[in-house]
Design a protein around this motif. Sequence first.
Motif, PDB file in Angstrom:
ATOM      1  N   UNK A  92      -2.415  -7.056 -10.785  1.00  0.00           N
ATOM      2  CA  UNK A  92      -2.100  -6.033 -11.780  1.00  0.00           C
ATOM      3  C   UNK A  92      -2.024  -4.656 -11.108  1.00  0.00           C
ATOM      4  N   UNK A  93      -3.046  -4.370 -10.295  1.00  0.00           N
ATOM      5  CA  UNK A  93      -3.134  -3.029  -9.690  1.00  0.00           C
ATOM      6  C   UNK A  93      -1.985  -2.742  -8.724  1.00  0.00           C
ATOM      7  N   UNK A  94      -1.510  -3.799  -8.036  1.00  0.00           N
ATOM      8  CA  UNK A  94      -0.483  -3.599  -6.996  1.00  0.00           C
ATOM      9  C   UNK A  94       0.914  -3.419  -7.542  1.00  0.00           C
ATOM     10  N   UNK A  95       1.142  -3.879  -8.781  1.00  0.00           N
ATOM     11  CA  UNK A  95       2.522  -3.971  -9.254  1.00  0.00           C
ATOM     12  C   UNK A  95       3.216  -2.619  -9.383  1.00  0.00           C
ATOM     13  N   UNK A  96       2.453  -1.520  -9.392  1.00  0.00           N
ATOM     14  CA  UNK A  96       3.062  -0.212  -9.628  1.00  0.00           C
ATOM     15  C   UNK A  96       3.572   0.435  -8.342  1.00  0.00           C
ATOM     16  N   UNK A  97       3.367  -0.275  -7.236  1.00  0.00           N
ATOM     17  CA  UNK A  97       3.883   0.204  -5.941  1.00  0.00           C
ATOM     18  C   UNK A  97       3.365   1.605  -5.609  1.00  0.00           C
ATOM     19  N   UNK A  98       2.151   1.876  -5.972  1.00  0.00           N
ATOM     20  CA  UNK A  98       1.478   3.137  -5.625  1.00  0.00           C
ATOM     21  C   UNK A  98       0.147   2.759  -4.983  1.00  0.00           C
ATOM     22  N   UNK A  99      -0.354   3.545  -4.035  1.00  0.00           N
ATOM     23  CA  UNK A  99      -1.693   3.248  -3.513  1.00  0.00           C
ATOM     24  C   UNK A  99      -2.690   3.244  -4.668  1.00  0.00           C
ATOM     25  N   UNK A 100      -3.624   2.311  -4.631  1.00  0.00           N
ATOM     26  CA  UNK A 100      -4.613   2.305  -5.712  1.00  0.00           C
ATOM     27  C   UNK A 100      -6.034   2.169  -5.185  1.00  0.00           C
ATOM     28  N   UNK A 101      -6.966   2.699  -6.013  1.00  0.00           N
ATOM     29  CA  UNK A 101      -8.408   2.604  -5.763  1.00  0.00           C
ATOM     30  C   UNK A 101      -8.992   1.756  -6.877  1.00  0.00           C
ATOM     31  N   UNK A 102      -9.842   0.787  -6.513  1.00  0.00           N
ATOM     32  CA  UNK A 102     -10.505  -0.003  -7.558  1.00  0.00           C
ATOM     33  C   UNK A 102     -11.947   0.463  -7.691  1.00  0.00           C
ATOM     34  N   UNK A 103     -12.341   0.766  -8.917  1.00  0.00           N
ATOM     35  CA  UNK A 103     -13.725   1.189  -9.165  1.00  0.00           C
ATOM     36  C   UNK A 103     -14.600  -0.028  -9.426  1.00  0.00           C
ATOM     37  N   UNK A 117     -13.195  -7.855  -1.048  1.00  0.00           N
ATOM     38  CA  UNK A 117     -12.395  -9.046  -0.744  1.00  0.00           C
ATOM     39  C   UNK A 117     -11.463  -9.413  -1.902  1.00  0.00           C
ATOM     40  N   UNK A 118     -11.908  -9.127  -3.129  1.00  0.00           N
ATOM     41  CA  UNK A 118     -11.066  -9.466  -4.300  1.00  0.00           C
ATOM     42  C   UNK A 118      -9.898  -8.490  -4.459  1.00  0.00           C
ATOM     43  N   UNK A 119      -9.953  -7.357  -3.773  1.00  0.00           N
ATOM     44  CA  UNK A 119      -8.894  -6.346  -3.923  1.00  0.00           C
ATOM     45  C   UNK A 119      -8.284  -5.991  -2.568  1.00  0.00           C
ATOM     46  N   UNK A 120      -7.610  -6.984  -1.939  1.00  0.00           N
ATOM     47  CA  UNK A 120      -7.039  -6.721  -0.623  1.00  0.00           C
ATOM     48  C   UNK A 120      -5.996  -5.611  -0.645  1.00  0.00           C
ATOM     49  N   UNK A 121      -5.380  -5.386  -1.791  1.00  0.00           N
ATOM     50  CA  UNK A 121      -4.346  -4.349  -1.863  1.00  0.00           C
ATOM     51  C   UNK A 121      -4.902  -2.947  -2.059  1.00  0.00           C
ATOM     52  N   UNK A 122      -6.206  -2.833  -2.278  1.00  0.00           N
ATOM     53  CA  UNK A 122      -6.768  -1.511  -2.596  1.00  0.00           C
ATOM     54  C   UNK A 122      -6.859  -0.645  -1.350  1.00  0.00           C
ATOM     55  N   UNK A 123      -6.561   0.624  -1.540  1.00  0.00           N
ATOM     56  CA  UNK A 123      -6.700   1.604  -0.472  1.00  0.00           C
ATOM     57  C   UNK A 123      -8.183   1.836  -0.186  1.00  0.00           C
ATOM     58  N   UNK A 124      -8.985   1.818  -1.252  1.00  0.00           N
ATOM     59  CA  UNK A 124     -10.428   2.066  -1.133  1.00  0.00           C
ATOM     60  C   UNK A 124     -11.110   1.493  -2.363  1.00  0.00           C
ATOM     61  N   UNK A 125     -12.426   1.310  -2.237  1.00  0.00           N
ATOM     62  CA  UNK A 125     -13.227   0.863  -3.378  1.00  0.00           C
ATOM     63  C   UNK A 125     -14.127   2.036  -3.781  1.00  0.00           C
ATOM     64  N   UNK A 126     -14.058   2.403  -5.073  1.00  0.00           N
ATOM     65  CA  UNK A 126     -14.921   3.478  -5.575  1.00  0.00           C
ATOM     66  C   UNK A 126     -16.173   2.840  -6.162  1.00  0.00           C
ATOM     67  N   UNK A 127     -17.317   3.245  -5.649  1.00  0.00           N
ATOM     68  CA  UNK A 127     -18.586   2.696  -6.126  1.00  0.00           C
ATOM     69  C   UNK A 127     -19.199   3.663  -7.126  1.00  0.00           C
ATOM     70  N   UNK A 128     -19.501   3.130  -8.296  1.00  0.00           N
ATOM     71  CA  UNK A 128     -20.011   3.955  -9.393  1.00  0.00           C
ATOM     72  C   UNK A 128     -21.240   3.277  -9.984  1.00  0.00           C
TER      73      UNK A 128
END
Length: 215
Positions: A92-103, A117-128
Motif C-alpha cells: 500500500x505504502x509503495x504504490x504512490x511512488x514517493x519515498x515513505x516513512x512507516x510509523x 523487515x515488514x517494510x522493505x520499501x520504507x525510507x525509514x521507520x519512525x518510532x513512536x
Amino acid sequence: MLRTRIKICGITRPEDALAAVESGADALGLVFYPPSPRAVDVAQAKAAVEGVPAFVSVTALFVNPTVEEVQSVLDNVRIDLIQFHGDEDDDFCRQFKRPYIKALRVRQASDVVASCLRFPGALAILLDSYKPGVPGGTGETFDWSLVPETPPKPIVLAGGLEPSNVASAIKQIRPFAVDISGGVEASKGIKDHSKITDFVNEVYRVDQLYRENHS
Ligand SMILES: O=C(O)c1ccccc1NCC(=O)[C@H](O)[C@H](O)COP(=O)(O)O
C-alpha cells in the motif's frame, strides 16, 4: 557522522512553517487525519507550505487512508515524503511512488526489527509511543532502551520529545532523525517559535559535542 535530521510535525500555519525553516528544520509534517487537533485539509496545507524552500522536505501524514485520499493530497500539495501511521502494509505504502516513512508504536524490542523487515520499501521507520487507540502525537516518550543498537533501517525517533530531553534521546539512540510535534506547541496545532528554536539548537549542540568527542 551525519548530523541528526530534524522534523517538525503538525504544522498548520504558514508562519509556523517559516519559523521551523528559519530555525534550521530539515523537514515539516502535515497531518491529514481529520480526528487530530492538528489536522489540515488540502487548502490549509497548500497555504502552510507555500513559502517553504525546496531543500526542506514536506511530509504528508496519514492514518489508514484510502488511495484516493492520498492521491488527492499528492495532486494538490507539494509533498516530498509520505508518513503512514496506521495498519498500511508495504505494498500500500509503495504504490504512490514517493519515498515513505512507516510509523511504529513501540511496545517491545522485537517490534523494531520486525517492522523494518515488514517494510522493505520504507525510507525509514519512525518510532513512536504506544498508547491504546491513539495513532500518534501522544506527547509521551517510550522506553528508548527498546531500540536496538544497529537497526536494519534509519530510525526517526518521535514521541514526547522536547528541548529538555532531546539531548538524552540522541545520546542514547543516535537516530537518523528526531521528530517533534507537541513539545514545540503553544497549544494544539499552534507552534511556539521559541520552543522550535530551542529544540533545533539543542540538537545542534549535542551533535557538535559528539563530533568534538569523536574527532
Ligand atoms: O499529531 C497528531 O495528532 C497525530 C495524529 C495521528 C497520527 C499521528 C499524529 N502525529 C504524528 C506526529 O506528530 C509525530 O510524528 C509524533 O507522533 C510525535 O508527536 P509528539 O509526541 O507530539 O511529539
